[in-house]
Structure formats: structure tokens, C-alpha cells
Design a protein around this motif. Structure first.
Motif, PDB file in Angstrom:
ATOM      1  N   ALA A 152       2.449  77.575 -62.760  1.00 44.39           N
ATOM      2  CA  ALA A 152       2.917  77.857 -61.581  1.00 44.39           C
ATOM      3  C   ALA A 152       2.869  77.102 -60.350  1.00 44.39           C
ATOM      4  CB  ALA A 152       2.346  79.445 -61.233  1.00 44.39           C
ATOM      5  N   VAL A 153       1.980  76.333 -60.444  1.00 42.70           N
ATOM      6  CA  VAL A 153       1.479  75.517 -59.074  1.00 42.70           C
ATOM      7  C   VAL A 153       2.420  74.278 -59.147  1.00 42.70           C
ATOM      8  CG1 VAL A 153      -0.802  76.499 -58.911  1.00 42.70           C
ATOM      9  CG2 VAL A 153      -0.385  74.140 -60.070  1.00 42.70           C
ATOM     10  N   ILE A 154       2.889  73.806 -60.387  1.00 40.60           N
ATOM     11  CA  ILE A 154       3.546  72.639 -60.686  1.00 40.60           C
ATOM     12  C   ILE A 154       5.057  72.759 -60.227  1.00 40.60           C
ATOM     13  CG2 ILE A 154       4.389  70.934 -62.366  1.00 40.60           C
ATOM     14  CD1 ILE A 154       1.461  71.532 -63.634  1.00 40.60           C
ATOM     15  N   PRO A 155       6.011  72.004 -59.745  1.00 37.93           N
ATOM     16  CA  PRO A 155       5.437  70.535 -59.170  1.00 37.93           C
ATOM     17  C   PRO A 155       5.262  70.466 -57.834  1.00 37.93           C
ATOM     18  CG  PRO A 155       7.833  71.031 -58.944  1.00 37.93           C
ATOM     19  CD  PRO A 155       7.179  72.248 -59.515  1.00 37.93           C
ATOM     20  N   ASN A 156       5.098  71.596 -56.976  1.00 42.50           N
ATOM     21  CA  ASN A 156       4.576  71.437 -55.557  1.00 42.50           C
ATOM     22  C   ASN A 156       3.004  70.990 -55.548  1.00 42.50           C
ATOM     23  OD1 ASN A 156       7.074  72.611 -54.381  1.00 42.50           O
ATOM     24  ND2 ASN A 156       6.465  74.451 -55.363  1.00 42.50           N
ATOM     25  N   TYR A 157       2.363  71.682 -56.412  1.00 39.61           N
ATOM     26  CA  TYR A 157       0.537  71.019 -56.577  1.00 39.61           C
ATOM     27  C   TYR A 157       0.402  70.680 -57.968  1.00 39.61           C
ATOM     28  CZ  TYR A 157       0.351  72.808 -51.745  1.00 39.61           C
ATOM     29  OH  TYR A 157       0.912  72.853 -50.257  1.00 39.61           O
ATOM     30  N   PHE A 158      -0.667  70.243 -58.253  1.00 37.41           N
ATOM     31  CA  PHE A 158      -1.157  70.183 -59.348  1.00 37.41           C
ATOM     32  C   PHE A 158      -2.631  70.385 -59.304  1.00 37.41           C
ATOM     33  CE2 PHE A 158      -1.628  65.876 -58.244  1.00 37.41           C
ATOM     34  CZ  PHE A 158      -2.611  65.307 -58.999  1.00 37.41           C
ATOM     35  N   PRO A 159      -3.495  70.796 -60.586  1.00 31.67           N
ATOM     36  CA  PRO A 159      -4.575  71.372 -60.440  1.00 31.67           C
ATOM     37  C   PRO A 159      -5.741  70.045 -60.148  1.00 31.67           C
ATOM     38  CG  PRO A 159      -3.729  72.132 -62.465  1.00 31.67           C
ATOM     39  CD  PRO A 159      -2.854  71.250 -61.653  1.00 31.67           C
ATOM     40  N   ALA A 160      -6.705  70.439 -59.204  1.00 36.55           N
ATOM     41  CA  ALA A 160      -7.610  69.413 -58.669  1.00 36.55           C
ATOM     42  C   ALA A 160      -8.751  69.295 -59.773  1.00 36.55           C
ATOM     43  CB  ALA A 160      -8.111  69.790 -57.249  1.00 36.55           C
ATOM     44  N   GLU A 161      -8.774  70.479 -60.552  1.00 40.50           N
ATOM     45  CA  GLU A 161      -9.937  70.209 -61.749  1.00 40.50           C
ATOM     46  C   GLU A 161      -9.364  70.801 -62.970  1.00 40.50           C
ATOM     47  OE1 GLU A 161     -13.960  71.072 -59.990  1.00 40.50           O
ATOM     48  OE2 GLU A 161     -12.668  72.439 -58.948  1.00 40.50           O
ATOM     49  N   TYR A 162      -9.925  70.503 -64.194  1.00 41.70           N
ATOM     50  CA  TYR A 162      -9.871  71.193 -65.529  1.00 41.70           C
ATOM     51  C   TYR A 162     -10.576  72.616 -65.480  1.00 41.70           C
ATOM     52  CZ  TYR A 162      -7.307  66.892 -66.829  1.00 41.70           C
ATOM     53  OH  TYR A 162      -6.350  65.823 -66.729  1.00 41.70           O
ATOM     54  N   LYS A 163     -10.772  73.034 -64.594  1.00 36.80           N
ATOM     55  CA  LYS A 163     -11.119  74.459 -64.464  1.00 36.80           C
ATOM     56  C   LYS A 163     -10.985  75.320 -63.362  1.00 36.80           C
ATOM     57  CE  LYS A 163     -15.541  72.901 -62.237  1.00 36.80           C
ATOM     58  NZ  LYS A 163     -17.217  72.771 -62.335  1.00 36.80           N
ATOM     59  N   THR A 164     -11.208  76.528 -63.341  1.00 33.15           N
ATOM     60  CA  THR A 164     -10.679  77.449 -62.172  1.00 33.15           C
ATOM     61  C   THR A 164     -12.073  77.844 -61.388  1.00 33.15           C
ATOM     62  OG1 THR A 164     -11.066  79.467 -63.440  1.00 33.15           O
ATOM     63  CG2 THR A 164      -8.700  78.373 -63.557  1.00 33.15           C
ATOM     64  N   ILE A 165     -11.577  78.340 -59.997  1.00 36.24           N
ATOM     65  CA  ILE A 165     -13.031  78.880 -59.384  1.00 36.24           C
ATOM     66  C   ILE A 165     -12.674  80.344 -59.628  1.00 36.24           C
ATOM     67  CG2 ILE A 165     -13.672  79.405 -56.933  1.00 36.24           C
ATOM     68  CD1 ILE A 165     -12.393  76.741 -56.475  1.00 36.24           C
ATOM     69  N   ASP A 166     -13.483  80.989 -60.276  1.00 36.71           N
ATOM     70  CA  ASP A 166     -13.680  82.568 -60.543  1.00 36.71           C
ATOM     71  C   ASP A 166     -14.360  83.301 -59.750  1.00 36.71           C
ATOM     72  OD1 ASP A 166     -13.175  84.941 -61.833  1.00 36.71           O
ATOM     73  OD2 ASP A 166     -13.479  84.004 -63.595  1.00 36.71           O
ATOM     74  N   LEU A 167     -13.494  84.213 -58.937  1.00 32.87           N
ATOM     75  CA  LEU A 167     -14.188  85.063 -57.981  1.00 32.87           C
ATOM     76  C   LEU A 167     -14.740  86.358 -58.529  1.00 32.87           C
ATOM     77  CD1 LEU A 167     -12.278  84.164 -54.780  1.00 32.87           C
ATOM     78  CD2 LEU A 167     -14.365  83.085 -55.481  1.00 32.87           C
TER      79      LEU A 167
END
Length: 383
Positions: A152-167
Motif C-alpha cells: 500500500a505504501v508503494i510508490p509514494n514510500y517504501f519500507p525503511a526496514e524489513y520488519k514492522t513496528i508492532d504496537l
């Protein structure tokens, strides 16, 4: 009439092989595969497990052989695909030639190479941390998948890491009809946010966040107040039809309206009639008849109406206006009772728009089927 082919098959030049690896990013170009070809799938040992497949076969007995194109394009980049062993077997299966036609394979190669070009062309300042927040809704835990949301974030952004921040808090035994559920969930959200997002904000070079959340609306509003406008973020909405987190390319405008009450009293409520209608008597049964009931609504409430970024932006604008109008009529010291029936993204944005030093405190209610009505959940106090 073409020349008879030589028995000696020409080898593919190193430069063409290099071009294949770079244009494919070292991944299988067969549609839906995308397997990395530089490591073993089980041991993760570094090795070359790639194959070079021909779209137009060199041999007259091969799949998709063409008397003109096959000898002409034998070592040409346009006729070659970098693939894994399994996909190579499919492409080279003469019995499946109709299924994997030259036209289809050419399109696969084109789509893969265009996607790699798009992703590698995104500037470094477009990296975004993917943030997931899931909490039990009723008796159902919330499934959130990194593989699904990252698209969903592509192409405006792309993931900074190969993992998520899970809250989120997983596998809790408490359900949302218990007061302890809200206490534990809110405390966990505050702690996780402080430990993970505040740390990143201070230590990471990438300061953008992509928010994906599925949780009861009071917790979504609470998450929004933590993000506020301090954290550069984009909030996403899970659509039902089509089932995707991507913001859709649609042009329909949604008119959000703020409806003022007929009477101004000390007690004030704000209901959100976006996903469904909330009748005044349901609120009066909780707060009493001497309540000023404001409403933010749309003409046709629906649980899948929110489709585009522009629609969410219009909601933010009206939300800011609504906070100011209600405060002007009732005073900043009055508690604003919130009764939400709204999409996920609007609930988070409601919290983000709220200003802790300027706006009224909020007491948030949630519809609970077991308790047959709205119940008090979370209080958000101003500074």
C-alpha cells in the motif's frame, strides 16, 4: 526461407547476463514468484540458483520456436528471462506452450522490470516505517500482515526496514465488554508507542510512518492522539471491495457535514455517523436528555465509503472546524463525549487533529453488543 541453424549454440555474453541480473534485481521474473536467486531458500547460503529462460526457444523442437525470431534473438536481452528452477521448468515445458505463450512471457518480463525500476528509483527520503496496531474487536483478534500492507505504501514510500513496528497486544483473554480490557490495552499502547516510536524519532534518520490499524475505535482515537502532528505519518484504510489497503484512484467526493444541536447545554456529545446512523435516544440513554448532541455525518453512511486520500483530507478539515465550533459554544473546560461510528482511518485522524493544549477533553464511548449499548471506555485529558 531462413538459414539453417548451426549445431553450435552461441553462449550468452557476460554483459547480457549482467543486464538480466540488474534489471530483475536478482529475483525470479515469473509472475507471482519473485524468489531471490542469490541464496538457498533453506540454508540462506549465498549461491547462484538462477536459470536463463528463452522466450523464443533456440531449438526448433523447443517451446515458442519462431523461424525468424529464434535465431535472431538467441542471445538478445529482450528474449531472456532470469528465473528459478521451478519456473524454468514451467516455461520450458513444451506441453504448456499455449499456457505460457511468448506474449505472456514478454509481459511478465516487462512488468517485473518496470516494478524494479520503480522501486529502485524512489529517493532515500521516501523511506517510511510501517506501523501496525491490532487489538481484539469483540471476540475476534485482528490479522495484520506485513506482506499485505507494504504494497500500500508503494510508490509514494517504501519500507525503511524489513520488519514492522508492532504496537498491539496479542492473545489477550479479556474482551471489550470488560473495563480491564480498556485499561490494559491503553497502557500497552502508551508503553509500546513510547518505547518504539519515540526511540525511532530520536535515533532513526527516517522520520515518516505508515499507519495500519484494526482495533476498537476508542483505541484508534488514542493512537491518533499519540501521533498527533508531531509524527509525519500517513494513515491507511482497509477497503472491503476491492480488499486492499491501497488508497484508490477514484474521484467521488464525500461531503462531510457538521450538524449543530437545537439546544446548548452544559453536557455535550459529538456523534460520528459515517459508518452507520446513531439516533439521539441512544446517547440520551447514557448521558440524559439535557445533552447538546452535535453530529458529523455524510448523506449515505457506509462501512466502505472511505476510498481516497482526498476524502480523508476533507474529514481532517471538518474535524478541525468542529473542535473549534464546539469549544466556542460550550467552553474549553467542558468534556466532549465522543460516540463514534466511523472508518478506522478517520478514527485515527480524529485523534491526530485533536490538540492537547487547545481542545476540550474527550470521553470516548464504544458500542458493545454484550452490554446492549454504548459504554464508557477511555478519557483523554487536555494538558
Amino acid at each position: 526461407m531462413t538459414k539453417k541453424q548451426s549445431n553450435s549454440r552461441p553462449s550468452i555474453p557476460v554483459l547480457v547476463k549482467t543486464q538480466l541480473w540488474t534489471s530483475s534485481a536478482g529475483r525470479c521474473q515469473f509472475e507471482g514468484c519473485n524468489k531471490p536467486l542469490w541464496r538457498h531458500g533453506a540454508t540462506m547460503n549465498q549461491m547462484n540458483i538462477s536459470y536463463i529462460a528463452h522466450i523464443y526457444a533456440y531449438s526448433p523442437n523447443g517451446p515458442r520456436y519462431d523461424e525468424v525470431l529464434s535465431p535472431k534473438l538467441e542471445i538478445d536481452f529482450s528474449n531472456l528471462m532470469l528465473v528459478c528452477d521451478e519456473c524454468h521448468r514451467l516455461i520450458d515445458d513444451k506441453k504448456r506452450e499455449d499456457e505460457f505463450s511468448a506474449i505472456r512471457l514478454i509481459q511478465m518480463k516487462k512488468d517485473h522490470e518496470e516494478r524494479i525500476e520503480l522501486l529502485t528509483g524512489i529517493s532515500p527520503d521516501k523511506k517510511s516505517h510501517i506501523v501496525l496496531f491490532g487489538a481484539k474487536v469483540g471476540t475476534h483478534d485482528t490479522p495484520l500482515s506485513y506482506n499485505r500492507v507494504r504494497e500500500a505504501v508503494i510508490p509514494n514510500y517504501f519500507p525503511a526496514e524489513y520488519k514492522t513496528i508492532d504496537l498491539g497486544m496479542h492473545n489477550t483473554l479479556f474482551e471489550d465488554d470488560k473495563e480491564i480490557f480498556w485499561e490494559i490495552q491503553r497502557e500497552n499502547l502508551n508503553n509500546q508507542f513510547s518505547e518504539k516510536l519515540k526511540y525511532l524519532e530520536e535515533n532513526s534518520p527516517h522520520h515518516h510512518y505508515s499507519i495500519f490499524a484494526l482495533a476498537p475505535q476508542p483505541l484508534l482515537i488514542q493512537l491518533g492522539t499519540l501521533l498527533n502532528d508531531i509524527y509525519p505519518a500517513e494513515v491507511y484504510q482497509l477497503h472491503r471491495e476491492p480488499s486492499t489497503w491501497k488508497w484508490l484512484d477514484e474521484t467521488e467526493l464525500i461531503k462531510f457535514r457538521l450538524v449543530a444541536p437545537d439546544k446548548i447545554t452544559k453536557k455535550v456529545a459529538l456523534k460520528f455517523e459515517l459508518s452507520a446512523t446513531i439516533t439521539d435516544d441512544r446517547i440520551e440513554s447514557v448521558l440524559g436528555e439535557d445533552t447538546s448532541i452535535w453530529s458529523i455525518k455524510i448523506d449515505s453512511p457506509s462501512n466502505d465509503f472511505l476510498r481516497t486520500r482526498n476524502q480523508l483530507m476533507e474529514f481532517r478539515k471538518l474535524m478541525r472546524y468542529a473542535f473549534d465550533e464546539i469549544k466556542a459554544k460550550h467552553g474549553q473546560d467542558t468534556v466532549l463525549n465522543i460516540f463514534p461510528s466511523m472508518p478506522v482511518a478517520t478514527a485515527v485522524e480524529l485523534g491526530r487533529v485533536w490538540m492537547p493544549k487547545a481542545d476540550m477533553g474527550m470521553l470516548i464511548y464504544d458500542q458493545n453488543s454484550k452490554r446492549k449499548g454504548f459504554v464508557k471506555t477511555i478519557e483523554i485529558k487536555p494538558n
